[in-house]
Design a protein around this motif. Structure first.
Motif, mmCIF file in Angstrom:
data_model
loop_
_atom_site.group_PDB
_atom_site.id
_atom_site.type_symbol
_atom_site.label_atom_id
_atom_site.label_comp_id
_atom_site.label_asym_id
_atom_site.label_seq_id
_atom_site.Cartn_x
_atom_site.Cartn_y
_atom_site.Cartn_z
ATOM 1 N N HIS A 295 32.160 -81.897 16.512
ATOM 2 C CA HIS A 295 30.730 -82.173 16.404
ATOM 3 C C HIS A 295 30.428 -83.647 16.647
ATOM 4 O O HIS A 295 29.453 -83.982 17.333
ATOM 5 C CB HIS A 295 30.210 -81.737 15.027
ATOM 6 C CG HIS A 295 30.015 -80.262 14.905
ATOM 7 N ND1 HIS A 295 31.046 -79.398 14.710
ATOM 8 C CD2 HIS A 295 28.886 -79.505 14.976
ATOM 9 C CE1 HIS A 295 30.582 -78.156 14.640
ATOM 10 N NE2 HIS A 295 29.278 -78.195 14.802
ATOM 11 N N SER B 28 29.337 -79.797 10.271
ATOM 12 C CA SER B 28 30.308 -78.895 10.864
ATOM 13 C C SER B 28 30.571 -77.684 9.989
ATOM 14 O O SER B 28 31.358 -76.812 10.332
ATOM 15 C CB SER B 28 31.629 -79.626 11.105
ATOM 16 O OG SER B 28 32.229 -79.993 9.894
ATOM 17 N N ASP C 217 28.219 -84.997 19.914
ATOM 18 C CA ASP C 217 26.981 -85.714 19.615
ATOM 19 C C ASP C 217 27.031 -87.148 20.147
ATOM 20 O O ASP C 217 26.036 -87.671 20.677
ATOM 21 C CB ASP C 217 26.754 -85.731 18.099
ATOM 22 C CG ASP C 217 25.367 -86.214 17.728
ATOM 23 O OD1 ASP C 217 24.395 -85.509 18.052
ATOM 24 O OD2 ASP C 217 25.270 -87.304 17.146
ATOM 25 N N VAL D 289 27.059 -84.643 12.443
ATOM 26 C CA VAL D 289 26.460 -83.320 12.511
ATOM 27 C C VAL D 289 27.212 -82.426 11.544
ATOM 28 O O VAL D 289 28.419 -82.525 11.429
ATOM 29 C CB VAL D 289 26.552 -82.744 13.938
ATOM 30 C CG1 VAL D 289 25.952 -81.346 13.989
ATOM 31 C CG2 VAL D 289 25.831 -83.666 14.923
ATOM 32 N N GLU E 137 26.566 -87.138 23.976
ATOM 33 C CA GLU E 137 25.169 -86.860 24.312
ATOM 34 C C GLU E 137 24.300 -88.101 24.134
ATOM 35 O O GLU E 137 23.484 -88.451 25.002
ATOM 36 C CB GLU E 137 24.645 -85.726 23.434
ATOM 37 C CG GLU E 137 23.184 -85.375 23.684
ATOM 38 C CD GLU E 137 22.683 -84.288 22.754
ATOM 39 O OE1 GLU E 137 21.488 -83.942 22.856
ATOM 40 O OE2 GLU E 137 23.474 -83.797 21.925
ATOM 41 N N ARG E 138 24.470 -88.800 23.040
ATOM 42 C CA ARG E 138 23.636 -89.975 22.754
ATOM 43 C C ARG E 138 23.956 -91.138 23.698
ATOM 44 O O ARG E 138 23.059 -91.869 24.112
ATOM 45 C CB ARG E 138 23.825 -90.396 21.291
ATOM 46 C CG ARG E 138 23.215 -89.403 20.310
ATOM 47 C CD ARG E 138 23.454 -89.799 18.858
ATOM 48 N NE ARG E 138 22.825 -88.830 17.974
ATOM 49 C CZ ARG E 138 21.541 -88.842 17.640
ATOM 50 N NH1 ARG E 138 20.745 -89.779 18.112
ATOM 51 N NH2 ARG E 138 21.045 -87.911 16.844
ATOM 52 N N THR F 85 34.781 -92.368 22.798
ATOM 53 C CA THR F 85 34.994 -91.025 22.255
ATOM 54 C C THR F 85 36.429 -90.876 21.771
ATOM 55 O O THR F 85 36.694 -90.277 20.725
ATOM 56 C CB THR F 85 34.681 -89.959 23.318
ATOM 57 O OG1 THR F 85 33.331 -90.109 23.759
ATOM 58 C CG2 THR F 85 34.855 -88.553 22.748
#
Length: 295
Positions: free
Chosen positions: A90, A293, A94, A291, A97-98, A113
């Protein structure tokens, strides 16, 4: 090591608040495991004295404790793998994406990441390691005071130089890990786009920082071991002056000295890992919004 800033603290707090049920349960299992390990020496010491006195039934407590530890450990291993893989999945999605929405370069997204995995490792590895070291230290000192207050005082006194040594290492480890992570963050771009000469130079620099960290950790560990050697010798001398001490009690005291040794011996690794996580947290805190989970 520098004091954890607000962005890193907020990041860690956010991950905890979004996953507190799973984290609380796996940490509870970890505490139970460590309590079982703490009790082994005392229960086995009683079993030794019981067997020497012709009481085979004295083996029942140690066998029961061992079985409980076995089942708790097996269940925790299966459960926490599921929890932490879910958290990382998660966070990684996220974060990507951001950063994409923010126009961050693709290679830098890959680097960050990858580094973000260290944040999850903080909860999966570092927190249990800190809990284990704390329980072992507090438990070992407590049991030593119960068996002989003088040995307990020896153990507490040994912590003075150990804390000083690890404080020095914490400051050095933070600086070294920061320099190492500067290189790791740009590694994807260097590998993908830079000439081979720059790639070679990059890995030479990585080797230098990693060797420097390892050398500082080894120096710290060596200093701690010297303190433990002095503690062990002082304890052995003390045991020769205790009248009527049983074999089981001697075994238990020496076992708790070694438990103390294990606890403080893990400190350099814990300090290094916390320093690395702190630096990485400062880099990714702005991009990571935890987020849940567990849903």
């Amino acid at each position: 090591m520098k004091k954890i800033n607000s962005s890193v603290a907020q990041l860690l707090k956010g991950i905890w608040s979004q996953n507190y049920k799973g984290l609380s349960f796996t940490y509870t299992l970890t505490v139970i495991e460590n309590i079982c390990e703490l009790l082994y020496a005392a229960v086995l010491g009683l079993a030794i004295d019981g067997l020497l006195e012709g009481r085979p039934a004295s083996l029942v407590p140690i066998a029961t404790l061992w079985i409980i530890h076995l089942f708790v450990g097996l269940f925790r291993h299966v459960y926490d793998t599921k929890v932490f893989i879910g958290i990382y999945s998660h966070i990684a999605v996220d974060m990507v994406e951001r950063q994409r929405a923010g126009g961050v370069e693709g290679n830098k997204i890959v680097g960050r990441t990858s580094l973000s995995r260290e944040i999850v490792d903080f909860f999966q590895i570092e927190v249990p390691a800190i809990a284990t070291a704390s329980i072992r230290f507090i438990g070992a000192i407590t049991m030593l005071f119960i068996y002989d207050p003088f040995v307990g005082i020896f153990g507490l006194s040994a912590m003075i130089p150990i804390v000083i040594i690890n404080r020095w290492f914490a400051q050095r480890a933070y600086r070294l890990n920061s320099a190492l992570n500067d290189r790791l963050e740009v590694e994807p771009d260097i590998i993908a786009h830079q000439p081979l000469a720059i790639v070679r130079r990059h890995f030479v620099r990585l080797r230098f920082w990693r060797v420097s960290i390892s050398n500082a950790e080894a120096t710290t560990w060596g200093g701690v071991e010297i303190v433990v050697i002095v503690l062990t010798l002082a304890t052995l001398l003390r045991l020769t002056n205790i009248q009527g001490i049983s074999v089981g009690t001697i075994y238990a005291i020496i076992s708790y000295i070694w438990m103390f040794k294990d606890a403080v011996g893990d400190l350099p690794v814990i300090v290094d890992n916390l320093s690395r996580v702190h630096d990485i947290g400062e880099r990714v805190a702005e991009e990571v919004i935890p987020v849940n989970s567990e849903q």
